[in-house]
Design a protein around this motif. Sequence first.
Motif, mmCIF file in Angstrom:
data_model
loop_
_atom_site.group_PDB
_atom_site.id
_atom_site.type_symbol
_atom_site.label_atom_id
_atom_site.label_comp_id
_atom_site.label_asym_id
_atom_site.label_seq_id
_atom_site.Cartn_x
_atom_site.Cartn_y
_atom_site.Cartn_z
ATOM 1 N N ARG A 78 0.830 -1.200 0.000
ATOM 2 C CA ARG A 78 0.000 0.000 0.000
ATOM 3 C C ARG A 78 0.862 1.247 0.000
ATOM 4 N N GLY A 79 0.295 2.333 -0.520
ATOM 5 C CA GLY A 79 1.003 3.605 -0.539
ATOM 6 C C GLY A 79 1.053 4.212 0.852
ATOM 7 N N LEU A 80 2.118 4.955 1.138
ATOM 8 C CA LEU A 80 2.259 5.617 2.427
ATOM 9 C C LEU A 80 1.467 6.920 2.441
ATOM 10 N N SER A 81 1.017 7.315 3.618
ATOM 11 C CA SER A 81 0.320 8.587 3.767
ATOM 12 C C SER A 81 1.346 9.711 3.865
ATOM 13 N N ALA A 82 0.859 10.947 3.753
ATOM 14 C CA ALA A 82 1.740 12.112 3.853
ATOM 15 C C ALA A 82 2.423 12.142 5.218
ATOM 16 N N TYR A 83 1.694 11.785 6.259
ATOM 17 C CA TYR A 83 2.274 11.777 7.609
ATOM 18 C C TYR A 83 3.443 10.798 7.694
ATOM 19 N N PHE A 84 3.317 9.624 7.072
ATOM 20 C CA PHE A 84 4.400 8.645 7.134
ATOM 21 C C PHE A 84 5.640 9.123 6.395
ATOM 22 N N PHE A 85 5.469 9.829 5.284
ATOM 23 C CA PHE A 85 6.626 10.403 4.601
ATOM 24 C C PHE A 85 7.312 11.423 5.519
ATOM 25 N N PHE A 86 6.507 12.247 6.184
ATOM 26 C CA PHE A 86 7.039 13.230 7.129
ATOM 27 C C PHE A 86 7.768 12.530 8.281
ATOM 28 N N ALA A 87 7.138 11.513 8.853
ATOM 29 C CA ALA A 87 7.709 10.815 10.001
ATOM 30 C C ALA A 87 9.022 10.125 9.630
ATOM 31 N N ASN A 88 9.051 9.471 8.484
ATOM 32 C CA ASN A 88 10.277 8.789 8.065
ATOM 33 C C ASN A 88 11.426 9.768 7.871
ATOM 34 N N TRP A 138 3.775 17.407 13.238
ATOM 35 C CA TRP A 138 2.920 17.291 12.049
ATOM 36 C C TRP A 138 1.713 18.221 12.174
ATOM 37 N N ARG A 139 1.092 18.239 13.345
ATOM 38 C CA ARG A 139 -0.079 19.100 13.552
ATOM 39 C C ARG A 139 0.293 20.579 13.463
ATOM 40 N N ALA A 140 1.531 20.901 13.814
ATOM 41 C CA ALA A 140 1.961 22.300 13.803
ATOM 42 C C ALA A 140 2.316 22.793 12.394
ATOM 43 N N LEU A 141 2.459 21.887 11.435
ATOM 44 C CA LEU A 141 2.817 22.304 10.076
ATOM 45 C C LEU A 141 1.664 23.030 9.400
ATOM 46 N N SER A 142 2.011 24.022 8.602
ATOM 47 C CA SER A 142 0.991 24.723 7.816
ATOM 48 C C SER A 142 0.709 23.911 6.552
ATOM 49 N N ASP A 143 -0.352 24.280 5.833
ATOM 50 C CA ASP A 143 -0.694 23.582 4.592
ATOM 51 C C ASP A 143 0.449 23.676 3.582
ATOM 52 N N LYS A 144 1.110 24.823 3.566
ATOM 53 C CA LYS A 144 2.218 25.018 2.632
ATOM 54 C C LYS A 144 3.387 24.081 2.964
ATOM 55 N N GLU A 145 3.643 23.890 4.261
ATOM 56 C CA GLU A 145 4.730 23.009 4.680
ATOM 57 C C GLU A 145 4.391 21.531 4.467
ATOM 58 N N ARG A 146 3.114 21.191 4.500
ATOM 59 C CA ARG A 146 2.679 19.810 4.296
ATOM 60 C C ARG A 146 2.651 19.419 2.815
ATOM 61 N N LYS A 147 2.591 20.393 1.936
ATOM 62 C CA LYS A 147 2.413 20.134 0.507
ATOM 63 C C LYS A 147 3.415 19.132 -0.065
ATOM 64 N N PRO A 148 4.730 19.237 0.198
ATOM 65 C CA PRO A 148 5.666 18.267 -0.393
ATOM 66 C C PRO A 148 5.363 16.821 0.033
ATOM 67 N N TYR A 149 4.946 16.651 1.280
ATOM 68 C CA TYR A 149 4.631 15.312 1.760
ATOM 69 C C TYR A 149 3.344 14.789 1.130
ATOM 70 N N GLU A 150 2.374 15.679 0.944
ATOM 71 C CA GLU A 150 1.128 15.271 0.298
ATOM 72 C C GLU A 150 1.369 14.919 -1.169
ATOM 73 N N ASP A 151 2.290 15.626 -1.814
ATOM 74 C CA ASP A 151 2.637 15.301 -3.198
ATOM 75 C C ASP A 151 3.285 13.920 -3.283
ATOM 76 N N LYS A 152 4.182 13.625 -2.338
ATOM 77 C CA LYS A 152 4.816 12.303 -2.306
ATOM 78 C C LYS A 152 3.771 11.213 -2.077
ATOM 79 N N ALA A 153 2.817 11.482 -1.194
ATOM 80 C CA ALA A 153 1.768 10.507 -0.896
ATOM 81 C C ALA A 153 0.894 10.271 -2.127
ATOM 82 N N ALA A 154 0.588 11.331 -2.861
ATOM 83 C CA ALA A 154 -0.222 11.190 -4.070
ATOM 84 C C ALA A 154 0.518 10.359 -5.121
ATOM 85 N N ALA A 155 1.821 10.599 -5.257
ATOM 86 C CA ALA A 155 2.625 9.832 -6.207
ATOM 87 C C ALA A 155 2.690 8.364 -5.791
#
Length: 102
Positions: free
Chosen positions: A28-38, A64-81
């Motif tokens: 399964r694909g990893l979530s954005a949080y898991f990319f951040f955590a790793n 993770w909760r303290a990150l803004s949407d802009k800071e989360r974007k790279p991780y969300e892009d990785k999760a989408a890929a």
Amino acid sequence: MPKEKTTRKAKAPRETGRKKKDPNAPKRGLSAYFFFANENRDKIREDNPGIAFGQVGKMLGEKWRALSDKERKPYEDKAAADKKRYEEEKAQYNAGDEDESS
């Protein structure tokens, strides 16, 4: 009067009702949080030597909760890929299953 001693029968192993997971199935694909955590787990361990495993998770969650949407974007892009990769691998895997069953 004492009770009679009875011997217990060995119980038959239970059937779980689940199919065995195919080891060749795509992961399964990893979530954005898991990319951040790793990416940040080692840094937290370096900053806090001797920290307990559970505490690392708590600190990662807080960051993770303290990150803004802009800071989360790279991780969300990785999760989408990674999700796209999983969907493609799953389609190939399922197509291979249909060929073998025919």
